[in-house]
Design an enzyme around this catalytic site. Structure first.
Site, PDB file in Angstrom:
ATOM      1  N   ARG A  47      11.723  -6.612   2.231  1.00 35.91           N
ATOM      2  CA  ARG A  47      10.515  -7.340   2.595  1.00 35.91           C
ATOM      3  C   ARG A  47       9.331  -6.700   1.856  1.00 35.91           C
ATOM      4  NH1 ARG A  47       8.213  -3.278   3.577  1.00 35.91           N
ATOM      5  NH2 ARG A  47       6.473  -4.446   4.325  1.00 35.91           N
ATOM      6  N   GLY A  48       8.135  -7.329   2.113  1.00 33.17           N
ATOM      7  CA  GLY A  48       6.966  -6.922   1.335  1.00 33.17           C
ATOM      8  C   GLY A  48       6.830  -7.896   0.169  1.00 33.17           C
ATOM      9  N   GLN A 196       6.846  -2.329  11.129  1.00 38.63           N
ATOM     10  CA  GLN A 196       6.915  -1.865   9.735  1.00 38.63           C
ATOM     11  C   GLN A 196       6.079  -0.585   9.551  1.00 38.63           C
ATOM     12  OE1 GLN A 196       6.634  -5.036  10.653  1.00 38.63           O
ATOM     13  NE2 GLN A 196       7.405  -6.471   9.108  1.00 38.63           N
ATOM     14  N   ASP A 237      -0.263 -10.911   1.268  1.00 42.51           N
ATOM     15  CA  ASP A 237       0.887 -11.730   0.901  1.00 42.51           C
ATOM     16  C   ASP A 237       0.466 -12.916   0.040  1.00 42.51           C
ATOM     17  OD1 ASP A 237       3.518 -10.832   2.497  1.00 42.51           O
ATOM     18  OD2 ASP A 237       1.687 -10.278   3.547  1.00 42.51           O
ATOM     19  N   ASN A 247      -2.099 -11.585   5.396  1.00 42.00           N
ATOM     20  CA  ASN A 247      -1.357 -10.324   5.470  1.00 42.00           C
ATOM     21  C   ASN A 247      -0.751 -10.236   6.864  1.00 42.00           C
ATOM     22  OD1 ASN A 247      -0.517  -7.832   4.178  1.00 42.00           O
ATOM     23  ND2 ASN A 247      -1.878  -6.783   5.603  1.00 42.00           N
TER      24      ASN A 247
HETATM   25  O1  MRU Z   1       6.869  -9.369   7.023  1.00 41.95           O
HETATM   26  P1  MRU Z   1       6.698  -8.355   5.927  1.00 41.95           P
HETATM   27  O2  MRU Z   1       7.158  -6.987   6.312  1.00 41.95           O
HETATM   28  O3  MRU Z   1       7.277  -8.817   4.628  1.00 41.95           O
HETATM   29  O4  MRU Z   1       5.091  -8.274   5.712  1.00 41.95           O
HETATM   30  C1  MRU Z   1       4.619  -7.466   4.685  1.00 41.95           C
HETATM   31  C2  MRU Z   1       3.136  -7.421   4.614  1.00 41.95           C
HETATM   32  O5  MRU Z   1       2.401  -8.113   5.300  1.00 41.95           O
HETATM   33  C3  MRU Z   1       2.555  -6.542   3.529  1.00 41.95           C
HETATM   34  O6  MRU Z   1       1.331  -6.020   3.938  1.00 41.95           O
HETATM   35  C4  MRU Z   1       2.369  -7.370   2.265  1.00 41.95           C
HETATM   36  O7  MRU Z   1       3.538  -8.070   1.984  1.00 41.95           O
HETATM   37  C5  MRU Z   1       1.986  -6.525   1.086  1.00 41.95           C
HETATM   38  S1  MRU Z   1       3.294  -5.509   0.595  1.00 41.95           S
HETATM   39  C6  MRU Z   1       2.698  -4.639  -0.717  1.00 41.95           C
END
Ligand code: MRU
Length: 346
Positions: A47-48, A196, A237, A247
């Site tokens: 993820r990310g 996370q 995101d 985000n």
């Molecule tokens: O649901 P996730 O864990 O994928 O969410 C991730 C985030 O919101 C991060 O802050 C974003 O993707 C930036 S990662 C560099």
């Protein structure tokens, strides 16, 4: 580089650290097909925003490996089919569609049979990864300019090596400050519901020997009132042309708190996260995830049977709350355009 969240296995599968098992166990999984990569993205094994873009590009390569000997008229439709499948794994992070759009463009413009196109796709997936690694470094360097020695940073979710192809986005200046022997302390929001922050960001920072403190998502307000936070650094995101950005859920609340307490609030992201085809944040598709992620923690009920729960995975922070955007191109202010007429992403 502290941690590598993704790589190729010797057999050409997409090898990931299954982030659901962290911090208790560091489990690697070899994903042989585009379908298994899409499922890993859906389940947040990987993820990310930047990393799911990289994983999807690599998934397309792994998913078409067995078709290398096929003629073009068989190979290209399969690329399109698997690209659609991967693109629908999660809706909010624009990096996913950005990477697949780029890969599809390469497939269409590369002459020759399946083998020739596949070779180019493999090279392009590596280019996307390498570029992300370089963008993380540049984000770190630009971010260092706003990070005073001894700063107390507050961050939300995970935006480090576990979310990117390099050292991260919002965590990048922190890694570089530490690398340069500068003092920095990080308050890390646990980041409900999937934690996370506590599971992944604390794991990265402890692993790197960086001073950090885990806090509940309810603690930032009082820490800011006590003037214990010098700057807030978060990721993104999807960033729209006007600067509104999506985000992890909870980011907007942090932005409002930071504004109220006069704490600088920066969004850090690579240019691949900027979606100039969207005019403002109301247009960003927000992923709604299973209520069970809220009513259960690590499989244990934390709400009675029948409880109704809402689980938007992201929120939108209006541009006016951001002190600035730390990107690989520098610290910038909206409006954003890439100067290129860009057809909207699928
Ligand atoms: O649901 P996730 O864990 O994928 O969410 C991730 C985030 O919101 C991060 O802050 C974003 O993707 C930036 S990662 C560099």
């Amino acid at each position: 580089m502290p941690i590598q969240a993704i790589s190729w296995s010797p057999s050409g599968a997409v090898r990931i650290i299954d982030q659901r098992a962290l911090p208790e166990a560091e489990i690697t999984r070899d994903l042989e097909s585009a379908e298994s990569v899409a499922e890993a993205i859906r389940q947040l094994q990987v993820r990310g925003a930047p990393l799911i873009g990289i994983a999807a590009a690599m998934g397309l390569v792994a998913g078409t490996r067995d078709l290398r000997t096929a003629p073009r008229k068989i190979f290209l439709p399969r690329v399109a089919q698997l690209s659609d499948l991967l693109a629908n794994a999660r809706p909010t992070a624009v990096n996913l569609r950005w990477a697949l759009h780029r890969m599809a463009g390469v497939a269409q413009t590369t002459p020759g049979d399946g083998a020739a196109v596949w070779e180019r796709l493999q090279a392009e997936a590596m280019a996307i990864w390498e570029e992300d690694r370089a963008m993380c470094r540049r984000i770190g360097e630009h971010g260092l300019t706003i990070l005073a020695d001894g700063a107390n940073v507050l961050t939300h979710c995970n935006t480090g090596a576990l979310a990117t192809g390099g050292i991260g986005t919002a965590l990048a200046p922190i890694y570089l400050a530490h690398e340069q022997g500068r003092k920095v302390h990080v308050f890390v929001d646990e980041t409900r519901p999937l934690l996370q922050g506590s599971r992944l960001t604390m794991w990265e920072l402890v692993h790197a020997g960086i001073s950090c403190t885990l806090i509940t998502d309810g603690a930032p307000a009082t820490l800011m009132r006590q003037a214990k936070v010098d700057v807030v650094l978060v990721g993104a995101d999807r960033i729209c042309a006007n600067g509104d950005f999506a985000n992890k859920i909870g980011t907007y609340g942090l932005a409002v708190l930071a504004r109220h307490h006069g704490v600088p609030f920066y969004c850090a992201a690579p240019w691949s996260t900027v979606d100039v085809t969207l005019a403002d944040g109301d247009l960003i598709p927000i992923e709604q995830r299973s209520p069970a992620e809220v009513t259960l923690i690590a499989g244990r009920k934390v709400a009675p049977d029948g409880a109704i729960a809402l689980n938007p995975a992201f929120d939108v922070t209006p541009a006016r709350y951001a002190t600035g955007f730390i990107t690989d191109r520098g610290i910038v202010q909206p409006p954003f355009s890439d100067g290129k007429e860009r057809e909207s992403l699928p």
